[in-house]
Design an enzyme around this catalytic site. Structure first.
Site, PDB file in Angstrom:
ATOM      1  N   ARG A  28       0.787  -1.233   0.000  1.00  0.00           N
ATOM      2  CA  ARG A  28       0.000   0.000   0.000  1.00  0.00           C
ATOM      3  C   ARG A  28       0.825   1.292   0.000  1.00  0.00           C
ATOM      4  NH1 ARG A  28      -4.898  -0.182   4.173  1.00  0.00           N
ATOM      5  NH2 ARG A  28      -3.220  -0.228   5.698  1.00  0.00           N
ATOM      6  N   ASP A  29       2.156   1.199  -0.044  1.00  0.00           N
ATOM      7  CA  ASP A  29       2.965   2.419  -0.114  1.00  0.00           C
ATOM      8  C   ASP A  29       4.256   2.149  -0.881  1.00  0.00           C
ATOM      9  OD1 ASP A  29       3.521   5.067   0.272  1.00  0.00           O
ATOM     10  OD2 ASP A  29       4.358   4.826   2.268  1.00  0.00           O
ATOM     11  N   VAL A  30       4.121   1.555  -2.076  1.00  0.00           N
ATOM     12  CA  VAL A  30       5.280   1.271  -2.917  1.00  0.00           C
ATOM     13  C   VAL A  30       5.757   2.577  -3.549  1.00  0.00           C
ATOM     14  CG1 VAL A  30       6.112   0.014  -4.934  1.00  0.00           C
ATOM     15  CG2 VAL A  30       4.467  -1.062  -3.396  1.00  0.00           C
ATOM     16  N   ASN A  34      10.922   3.686  -0.353  1.00  0.00           N
ATOM     17  CA  ASN A  34      10.765   2.447   0.408  1.00  0.00           C
ATOM     18  C   ASN A  34      11.478   1.264  -0.245  1.00  0.00           C
ATOM     19  OD1 ASN A  34       9.245   3.704   2.346  1.00  0.00           O
ATOM     20  ND2 ASN A  34       7.282   3.194   1.412  1.00  0.00           N
ATOM     21  N   THR A  69       1.186   7.354  -0.684  1.00  0.00           N
ATOM     22  CA  THR A  69       1.833   8.532  -1.241  1.00  0.00           C
ATOM     23  C   THR A  69       1.104   8.919  -2.516  1.00  0.00           C
ATOM     24  OG1 THR A  69       3.936   7.766  -0.306  1.00  0.00           O
ATOM     25  CG2 THR A  69       4.040   9.457  -2.021  1.00  0.00           C
TER      26      THR A  69
END
Length: 360
Positions: A28-30, A34, A69
């Protein structure tokens, strides 16, 4: 970064996400921030602060919130983070590949509202326009990864990996790391020879630590000092599991005072390594929920603006069909005239019938 190096990085990230998806975990935040890269070129997917299990109790996630993001986030995730799946990670991976190839984001907007609206439309310039070394087939892969509707994207990372491998473009190494890898190999230290004789002190028996007074030494319990629901300062004896539960429920914060002993040594909960990961996850979730509410409000604003545009479009089309304002007024006068005429005709008919009835 060349397109071959970009493909290699994306392929390795896709492999990591595929393993996570097989374990029913959605990242959910690739995004590039990260993705960790070691000196030897090993790529690792990090920061699972927003990750969720697909078999989690759905009631634990607040409906109508977005988290992630914005530049890399899938449009359905902006609407409602509760119902995202692995295809949302694939979308974010597509945004990241586009940035690697062109140096720009595929979707742009002056505000977050405009950015999300652009993602809903799903139109972006081909990567070949900014980088002529991008092959046509790679542009087609990007189109599928960045489809606005999840059903039109790659359904699994395995499907994506198969298409990337068929391109045959991925590098085996990353050129910008070759110098560091070589330096690491040259500076490798040989293992020291084993000591032939143990130190003299090693044969000595270490003295036993003095026993702590009752109630003063470390134990399997924790003592937490906090204010209860009645705003009264209390001290409670708790197990580690109970402390973890209080953190997850929001009853304990980073500054809650706890100790291993009842009489002293109290300090902030965040200073204990046993609870630091749980606190970090809790704080990340709280931050994500706050951001999600903000994104939801903005998305509702987009929907309201779209409904307003549709209403004005209906009135505009009505004017066009009626021949403009003058034509509309003429038609309106005709309709009013017909209504008035019909009214008087009905009244005349009723009066006529009444007179006939009186004569009879």
């Amino acid at each position: 970064m060349t397109e071959a190096e970009a493909i290699r990085i994306i392929a390795q990230v896709a492999q990591g996400l595929h393993r996570a998806h097989k374990q029913n975990l959605i990242h959910r935040d690739v995004k590039p921030d990260n993705i960790l890269l070691t000196r030897k070129g090993v790529i690792k997917v990090a920061d699972l602060g927003l990750a969720k299990a697909t078999d989690d109790d759905m009631s634990l996630t607040k409906t109508g919130t977005g988290a992630g993001t914005p530049i890399y986030m899938a449009p359905e995730q902006a609407r409602d983070v509760k119902h995202v799946d692995r295809r949302s990670d694939i979308y974010a991976l597509g945004c990241m590949l586009y940035v690697f190839l062109t140096g720009e984001a595929p979707f742009k907007g002056e505000t977050l509202v405009e950015l999300i609206a652009a993602k809903d439309k799903g139109k972006f310039p081909p990567a070949r326009r900014a980088n002529d070394e991008v092959p046509e087939r790679l542009d087609l892969i990007l189109d599928k990864m960045l489809a606005a509707k999840p059903d039109l994207r790659y359904q699994t990372c395995a499907e994506l990996l198969q298409d990337l491998e068929e391109l045959g473009l991925a590098n085996d190494t990353l050129s910008f790391l070759e110098g560091e890898v070589a330096a690491d190999e040259k500076s490798a230290v040989r293992p020291a020879k084993a000591a032939t004789k143990p130190p003299a002190a090693a044969s000595r028996t270490a003295p036993k630590p003095a026993a702590a007074p009752p109630g003063e030494g470390p134990s399997e319990f924790w003592y937490a000092s906090f204010k209860n629901a009645q705003a009264k300062q209390v001290t409670k004896k708790m197990t580690e599991t109970e402390v973890m539960g209080a953190i997850k429920s929001g009853s304990f914060g980073a500054d809650t005072q706890i100790s291993r002993t009842l009489k002293g040594g109290y300090r902030a909960l965040a200073t204990y390594p046993e609870f630091e990961p749980t606190l970090r996850v809790r704080m990340t979730k709280a931050s994500a929920d706050k951001k999600g509410q903000k994104y939801r409000a903005m998305y509702e604003k987009i929907e309201e603006e779209e409904r307003s545009r549709q209403r004005w479009r209906w009135i505009h089309n009505l004017f066009l069909r009626a021949g403009g304002l003058v034509g509309f007024l003429i038609w309106l006068a005709i309709i009013v005239g017909l209504c008035v005429g019909a009214y008087f005709l009905i009244r005349w008919g009723l009066d006529f019938l009444g007179e006939k009835a009186q004569k009879l």
